[in-house]
Scaffold this motif. Structure first.
Motif, PDB file in Angstrom:
ATOM      1  N   ASP A 194       0.814  -1.216   0.000  1.00 11.14           N
ATOM      2  CA  ASP A 194       0.000   0.000   0.000  1.00 11.14           C
ATOM      3  C   ASP A 194       0.849   1.268   0.000  1.00 11.14           C
ATOM      4  O   ASP A 194       0.368   2.334  -0.394  1.00 11.14           O
ATOM      5  N   LEU A 195       2.103   1.167   0.448  1.00 11.02           N
ATOM      6  CA  LEU A 195       2.988   2.335   0.427  1.00 11.02           C
ATOM      7  C   LEU A 195       3.282   2.783  -1.002  1.00 11.02           C
ATOM      8  O   LEU A 195       3.596   3.943  -1.234  1.00 11.02           O
ATOM      9  N   ASP A 196       3.204   1.830  -1.925  1.00 12.13           N
ATOM     10  CA  ASP A 196       3.372   2.123  -3.348  1.00 12.13           C
ATOM     11  C   ASP A 196       4.644   2.934  -3.620  1.00 12.13           C
ATOM     12  O   ASP A 196       4.610   3.982  -4.266  1.00 12.13           O
ATOM     13  N   GLY A 197       5.763   2.447  -3.063  1.00  6.15           N
ATOM     14  CA  GLY A 197       7.040   3.088  -3.329  1.00  6.15           C
ATOM     15  C   GLY A 197       7.461   4.152  -2.330  1.00  6.15           C
ATOM     16  O   GLY A 197       8.610   4.596  -2.352  1.00  6.15           O
ATOM     17  N   GLU A 198       6.554   4.599  -1.493  1.00  3.18           N
ATOM     18  CA  GLU A 198       6.909   5.581  -0.470  1.00  3.18           C
ATOM     19  C   GLU A 198       7.843   4.929   0.546  1.00  3.18           C
ATOM     20  O   GLU A 198       7.784   3.728   0.774  1.00  3.18           O
ATOM     21  N   THR A 199       8.679   5.716   1.173  1.00  7.51           N
ATOM     22  CA  THR A 199       9.618   5.201   2.162  1.00  7.51           C
ATOM     23  C   THR A 199       8.907   5.001   3.503  1.00  7.51           C
ATOM     24  O   THR A 199       8.301   5.941   4.020  1.00  7.51           O
ATOM     25  N   PRO A 200       8.978   3.793   4.055  1.00 10.48           N
ATOM     26  CA  PRO A 200       8.345   3.548   5.359  1.00 10.48           C
ATOM     27  C   PRO A 200       9.157   4.209   6.472  1.00 10.48           C
ATOM     28  O   PRO A 200      10.361   4.423   6.337  1.00 10.48           O
ATOM     29  N   SER A 201       8.493   4.510   7.565  1.00 11.88           N
ATOM     30  CA  SER A 201       9.200   5.039   8.729  1.00 11.88           C
ATOM     31  C   SER A 201       8.520   4.553  10.000  1.00 11.88           C
ATOM     32  O   SER A 201       7.306   4.340  10.026  1.00 11.88           O
ATOM     33  N   GLU A 202       9.308   4.365  11.019  1.00 10.97           N
ATOM     34  CA  GLU A 202       8.832   3.955  12.339  1.00 10.97           C
ATOM     35  C   GLU A 202       7.936   2.723  12.295  1.00 10.97           C
ATOM     36  O   GLU A 202       6.925   2.647  13.001  1.00 10.97           O
ATOM     37  N   VAL A 203       8.317   1.743  11.498  1.00  9.94           N
ATOM     38  CA  VAL A 203       7.529   0.515  11.368  1.00  9.94           C
ATOM     39  C   VAL A 203       7.468  -0.228  12.704  1.00  9.94           C
ATOM     40  O   VAL A 203       6.412  -0.730  13.091  1.00  9.94           O
ATOM     41  N   TYR A 204       8.589  -0.279  13.400  1.00 13.31           N
ATOM     42  CA  TYR A 204       8.614  -0.990  14.685  1.00 13.31           C
ATOM     43  C   TYR A 204       7.583  -0.411  15.647  1.00 13.31           C
ATOM     44  O   TYR A 204       6.760  -1.150  16.205  1.00 13.31           O
ATOM     45  N   ASN A 205       7.605   0.896  15.853  1.00 13.06           N
ATOM     46  CA  ASN A 205       6.651   1.530  16.774  1.00 13.06           C
ATOM     47  C   ASN A 205       5.215   1.345  16.313  1.00 13.06           C
ATOM     48  O   ASN A 205       4.315   1.140  17.133  1.00 13.06           O
ATOM     49  N   MET A 206       4.984   1.396  15.011  1.00 13.89           N
ATOM     50  CA  MET A 206       3.644   1.205  14.477  1.00 13.89           C
ATOM     51  C   MET A 206       3.130  -0.194  14.818  1.00 13.89           C
ATOM     52  O   MET A 206       2.003  -0.356  15.292  1.00 13.89           O
ATOM     53  N   VAL A 207       3.965  -1.195  14.601  1.00  9.33           N
ATOM     54  CA  VAL A 207       3.552  -2.575  14.842  1.00  9.33           C
ATOM     55  C   VAL A 207       3.357  -2.833  16.331  1.00  9.33           C
ATOM     56  O   VAL A 207       2.342  -3.400  16.743  1.00  9.33           O
ATOM     57  N   VAL A 208       4.301  -2.401  17.139  1.00 10.12           N
ATOM     58  CA  VAL A 208       4.197  -2.641  18.583  1.00 10.12           C
ATOM     59  C   VAL A 208       2.945  -1.987  19.156  1.00 10.12           C
ATOM     60  O   VAL A 208       2.194  -2.615  19.907  1.00 10.12           O
ATOM     61  N   SER A 209       2.671  -0.755  18.783  1.00  8.52           N
ATOM     62  CA  SER A 209       1.489  -0.093  19.330  1.00  8.52           C
ATOM     63  C   SER A 209       0.199  -0.733  18.818  1.00  8.52           C
ATOM     64  O   SER A 209      -0.795  -0.789  19.546  1.00  8.52           O
ATOM     65  N   ALA A 210       0.203  -1.227  17.603  1.00  8.46           N
ATOM     66  CA  ALA A 210      -0.990  -1.865  17.047  1.00  8.46           C
ATOM     67  C   ALA A 210      -1.276  -3.206  17.710  1.00  8.46           C
ATOM     68  O   ALA A 210      -2.432  -3.612  17.831  1.00  8.46           O
ATOM     69  N   VAL A 211      -0.240  -3.887  18.165  1.00  9.52           N
ATOM     70  CA  VAL A 211      -0.390  -5.220  18.739  1.00  9.52           C
ATOM     71  C   VAL A 211      -0.531  -5.178  20.259  1.00  9.52           C
ATOM     72  O   VAL A 211      -1.303  -5.934  20.845  1.00  9.52           O
ATOM     73  N   GLU A 212       0.191  -4.273  20.902  1.00  4.58           N
ATOM     74  CA  GLU A 212       0.270  -4.283  22.359  1.00  4.58           C
ATOM     75  C   GLU A 212      -1.069  -3.989  23.036  1.00  4.58           C
ATOM     76  O   GLU A 212      -1.459  -4.688  23.978  1.00  4.58           O
ATOM     77  N   LYS A 213      -1.784  -2.982  22.586  1.00  3.30           N
ATOM     78  CA  LYS A 213      -3.037  -2.609  23.249  1.00  3.30           C
ATOM     79  C   LYS A 213      -4.070  -3.742  23.212  1.00  3.30           C
ATOM     80  O   LYS A 213      -4.609  -4.113  24.259  1.00  3.30           O
ATOM     81  N   PRO A 214      -4.363  -4.332  22.043  1.00  3.57           N
ATOM     82  CA  PRO A 214      -5.342  -5.425  22.058  1.00  3.57           C
ATOM     83  C   PRO A 214      -4.844  -6.648  22.831  1.00  3.57           C
ATOM     84  O   PRO A 214      -5.648  -7.359  23.449  1.00  3.57           O
ATOM     85  N   LEU A 215      -3.534  -6.882  22.830  1.00  3.68           N
ATOM     86  CA  LEU A 215      -2.982  -7.992  23.613  1.00  3.68           C
ATOM     87  C   LEU A 215      -3.232  -7.766  25.098  1.00  3.68           C
ATOM     88  O   LEU A 215      -3.740  -8.654  25.804  1.00  3.68           O
ATOM     89  N   LEU A 216      -2.897  -6.580  25.583  1.00  4.43           N
ATOM     90  CA  LEU A 216      -3.103  -6.275  26.999  1.00  4.43           C
ATOM     91  C   LEU A 216      -4.582  -6.366  27.370  1.00  4.43           C
ATOM     92  O   LEU A 216      -4.937  -6.951  28.398  1.00  4.43           O
ATOM     93  N   ALA A 217      -5.441  -5.788  26.541  1.00 10.20           N
ATOM     94  CA  ALA A 217      -6.883  -5.813  26.819  1.00 10.20           C
ATOM     95  C   ALA A 217      -7.400  -7.249  26.860  1.00 10.20           C
ATOM     96  O   ALA A 217      -8.187  -7.607  27.754  1.00 10.20           O
ATOM     97  N   TYR A 218      -6.961  -8.070  25.933  1.00 10.69           N
ATOM     98  CA  TYR A 218      -7.415  -9.462  25.883  1.00 10.69           C
ATOM     99  C   TYR A 218      -6.971 -10.230  27.121  1.00 10.69           C
ATOM    100  O   TYR A 218      -7.767 -10.931  27.760  1.00 10.69           O
ATOM    101  N   ILE A 219      -5.696 -10.095  27.467  1.00 12.12           N
ATOM    102  CA  ILE A 219      -5.166 -10.827  28.619  1.00 12.12           C
ATOM    103  C   ILE A 219      -5.807 -10.341  29.912  1.00 12.12           C
ATOM    104  O   ILE A 219      -6.144 -11.142  30.797  1.00 12.12           O
ATOM    105  N   LEU A 220      -6.009  -9.031  30.054  1.00  9.96           N
ATOM    106  CA  LEU A 220      -6.687  -8.516  31.242  1.00  9.96           C
ATOM    107  C   LEU A 220      -8.099  -9.077  31.349  1.00  9.96           C
ATOM    108  O   LEU A 220      -8.566  -9.404  32.455  1.00  9.96           O
ATOM    109  N   ASP A 221      -8.773  -9.209  30.230  1.00 11.16           N
ATOM    110  CA  ASP A 221     -10.108  -9.803  30.225  1.00 11.16           C
ATOM    111  C   ASP A 221     -10.046 -11.262  30.652  1.00 11.16           C
ATOM    112  O   ASP A 221     -10.844 -11.721  31.467  1.00 11.16           O
ATOM    113  N   ARG A 222      -9.074 -11.994  30.097  1.00 10.27           N
ATOM    114  CA  ARG A 222      -8.900 -13.415  30.466  1.00 10.27           C
ATOM    115  C   ARG A 222      -8.583 -13.572  31.946  1.00 10.27           C
ATOM    116  O   ARG A 222      -8.974 -14.555  32.567  1.00 10.27           O
TER     117      ARG A 222
END
Length: 79
Positions: free
Chosen positions: A21-49
């Protein structure tokens, strides 16, 4: 190729789509993007469990309870 579990395979598919989808654009801060996208739902799910029990949730996650509380605040999951 390294064998992946289902979560890793899902992540790889999502990253492939992201880079396409970047279609040739240079990516930036991929690590932070992925961690923030995964961490919140993980924490919420585990807290619920763990039925809101932070000590049990921290044990399930393999992190210190204070670390869990800090991450909960960062993601707006604290009381």
């Amino acid at each position: 190729m390294i064998e992946e579990n289902e979560i890793a395979a899902c992540m790889r598919r999502s990253l492939n789509r992201y880079f396409k989808d970047l279609d040739g654009e240079t990516p930036s801060e991929v690590y932070n993007m992925v961690v923030s996208a995964v961490e919140k739902p993980l924490l919420a799910y585990i807290l619920d469990r763990a039925e809101g029990n932070q000590t049990r949730a921290a044990d399930m996650l393999g992190i210190n309870r204070n670390t869990l509380r800090k991450k909960m605040r960062e993601h707006g999951l604290s009381d």
